[in-house]
Design a protein around this motif. Structure first.
Motif, PDB file in Angstrom:
ATOM      1  N   UNK A 176       0.817  -1.214   0.000  1.00 58.84           N
ATOM      2  CA  UNK A 176       0.000   0.000   0.000  1.00 58.84           C
ATOM      3  C   UNK A 176       0.848   1.260   0.000  1.00 58.84           C
ATOM      4  N   UNK A 177       1.900   1.291   0.818  1.00 59.08           N
ATOM      5  CA  UNK A 177       2.737   2.481   0.908  1.00 59.08           C
ATOM      6  C   UNK A 177       3.404   2.817  -0.403  1.00 59.08           C
ATOM      7  N   UNK A 178       3.999   1.812  -1.022  1.00 55.41           N
ATOM      8  CA  UNK A 178       4.682   2.054  -2.303  1.00 55.41           C
ATOM      9  C   UNK A 178       3.682   2.458  -3.379  1.00 55.41           C
ATOM     10  N   UNK A 179       2.561   1.781  -3.424  1.00 54.18           N
ATOM     11  CA  UNK A 179       1.566   2.094  -4.455  1.00 54.18           C
ATOM     12  C   UNK A 179       0.951   3.461  -4.205  1.00 54.18           C
ATOM     13  N   UNK A 180       0.688   3.791  -2.942  1.00 50.16           N
ATOM     14  CA  UNK A 180       0.058   5.084  -2.679  1.00 50.16           C
ATOM     15  C   UNK A 180       1.010   6.229  -3.008  1.00 50.16           C
ATOM     16  N   UNK A 181       2.309   6.055  -2.789  1.00 51.23           N
ATOM     17  CA  UNK A 181       3.265   7.099  -3.172  1.00 51.23           C
ATOM     18  C   UNK A 181       3.342   7.215  -4.699  1.00 51.23           C
ATOM     19  N   UNK A 182       3.279   6.084  -5.386  1.00 49.44           N
ATOM     20  CA  UNK A 182       3.246   6.116  -6.854  1.00 49.44           C
ATOM     21  C   UNK A 182       2.001   6.861  -7.345  1.00 49.44           C
ATOM     22  N   UNK A 183       0.852   6.577  -6.727  1.00 50.90           N
ATOM     23  CA  UNK A 183      -0.395   7.198  -7.171  1.00 50.90           C
ATOM     24  C   UNK A 183      -0.382   8.715  -6.982  1.00 50.90           C
ATOM     25  N   UNK A 184       0.206   9.180  -5.883  1.00 55.16           N
ATOM     26  CA  UNK A 184       0.304  10.623  -5.686  1.00 55.16           C
ATOM     27  C   UNK A 184       1.016  11.245  -6.884  1.00 55.16           C
ATOM     28  N   UNK A 185       2.169  10.692  -7.218  1.00 59.79           N
ATOM     29  CA  UNK A 185       2.952  11.233  -8.330  1.00 59.79           C
ATOM     30  C   UNK A 185       2.228  11.048  -9.664  1.00 59.79           C
ATOM     31  N   UNK A 186       1.651   9.874  -9.873  1.00 59.32           N
ATOM     32  CA  UNK A 186       0.993   9.579 -11.140  1.00 59.32           C
ATOM     33  C   UNK A 186      -0.187  10.515 -11.393  1.00 59.32           C
ATOM     34  N   UNK A 187      -1.027  10.716 -10.388  1.00 60.17           N
ATOM     35  CA  UNK A 187      -2.188  11.585 -10.604  1.00 60.17           C
ATOM     36  C   UNK A 187      -1.778  13.044 -10.777  1.00 60.17           C
ATOM     37  N   UNK A 188      -0.779  13.494 -10.052  1.00 60.46           N
ATOM     38  CA  UNK A 188      -0.315  14.866 -10.258  1.00 60.46           C
ATOM     39  C   UNK A 188       0.259  15.034 -11.662  1.00 60.46           C
ATOM     40  N   UNK A 189       0.929  14.007 -12.176  1.00 61.37           N
ATOM     41  CA  UNK A 189       1.453  14.053 -13.541  1.00 61.37           C
ATOM     42  C   UNK A 189       0.328  14.022 -14.560  1.00 61.37           C
ATOM     43  N   UNK A 246       2.365  18.786 -12.627  1.00 59.39           N
ATOM     44  CA  UNK A 246       3.831  18.789 -12.610  1.00 59.39           C
ATOM     45  C   UNK A 246       4.374  19.062 -14.004  1.00 59.39           C
ATOM     46  N   UNK A 247       5.506  19.744 -14.083  1.00 54.08           N
ATOM     47  CA  UNK A 247       6.166  19.879 -15.386  1.00 54.08           C
ATOM     48  C   UNK A 247       6.580  18.493 -15.901  1.00 54.08           C
ATOM     49  N   UNK A 248       6.570  18.307 -17.198  1.00 51.08           N
ATOM     50  CA  UNK A 248       6.948  17.035 -17.802  1.00 51.08           C
ATOM     51  C   UNK A 248       8.324  16.601 -17.309  1.00 51.08           C
ATOM     52  N   UNK A 249       8.418  15.362 -16.862  1.00 54.20           N
ATOM     53  CA  UNK A 249       9.679  14.799 -16.412  1.00 54.20           C
ATOM     54  C   UNK A 249      10.014  15.057 -14.951  1.00 54.20           C
ATOM     55  N   UNK A 250       9.220  15.873 -14.279  1.00 53.03           N
ATOM     56  CA  UNK A 250       9.506  16.160 -12.869  1.00 53.03           C
ATOM     57  C   UNK A 250       9.101  14.978 -12.001  1.00 53.03           C
ATOM     58  N   UNK A 251       9.961  14.634 -11.057  1.00 50.46           N
ATOM     59  CA  UNK A 251       9.684  13.551 -10.126  1.00 50.46           C
ATOM     60  C   UNK A 251       9.657  14.138  -8.716  1.00 50.46           C
ATOM     61  N   UNK A 252       8.581  13.860  -7.998  1.00 49.73           N
ATOM     62  CA  UNK A 252       8.450  14.360  -6.627  1.00 49.73           C
ATOM     63  C   UNK A 252       9.028  13.311  -5.683  1.00 49.73           C
ATOM     64  N   UNK A 253       9.953  13.703  -4.823  1.00 44.92           N
ATOM     65  CA  UNK A 253      10.536  12.745  -3.876  1.00 44.92           C
ATOM     66  C   UNK A 253       9.614  12.527  -2.667  1.00 44.92           C
ATOM     67  N   UNK A 254       8.453  11.925  -2.905  1.00 42.31           N
ATOM     68  CA  UNK A 254       7.456  11.725  -1.846  1.00 42.31           C
ATOM     69  C   UNK A 254       8.059  10.960  -0.674  1.00 42.31           C
TER      70      UNK A 254
END
Length: 86
Positions: free
Chosen positions: A36-49, A54-62
């Motif tokens: 859940x933790x890994x997937x939920x951090x991925x989802x935060x970034x994925x939905x913001x992208x 987010x600017x194209x290519x930006x990765x958030x260090x959640x």
């Protein structure tokens, strides 16, 4: 998982930060036992992208932010007392 997908669809057009947070927390509190933790951090970034927040290519260090702010992260995940839910 179908409910999670339906929520994501219903929330299209909602503020991207709110949408990403709701989706991630919905999964975090799901009955899936591991990941859940890994997937939920991925989802935060994925939905913001996906929502072009987010600017194209930006990765958030959640994960890095969570590690640097563990107390606030843990406090945010504590259940809300019943008296506040009325």
């Amino acid at each position: 998982m179908k409910d999670l997908s339906n929520t994501a669809i219903r929330m299209e057009g909602v503020n991207p930060i709110v949408r990403a947070t709701v989706i991630a927390l919905d999964l975090f509190y799901s009955p899936i036992e591991d990941g859940n933790g890994r997937i939920h951090r991925f989802l935060i970034h994925d939905f913001l992208s996906r929502d072009n927040f987010l600017p194209t290519g930006m990765i958030i260090p959640v994960s890095a932010h969570m590690v640097n702010n563990l107390k606030q992260y843990d406090d945010a995940l504590k259940p809300i007392p019943n008296q506040l839910c009325r």
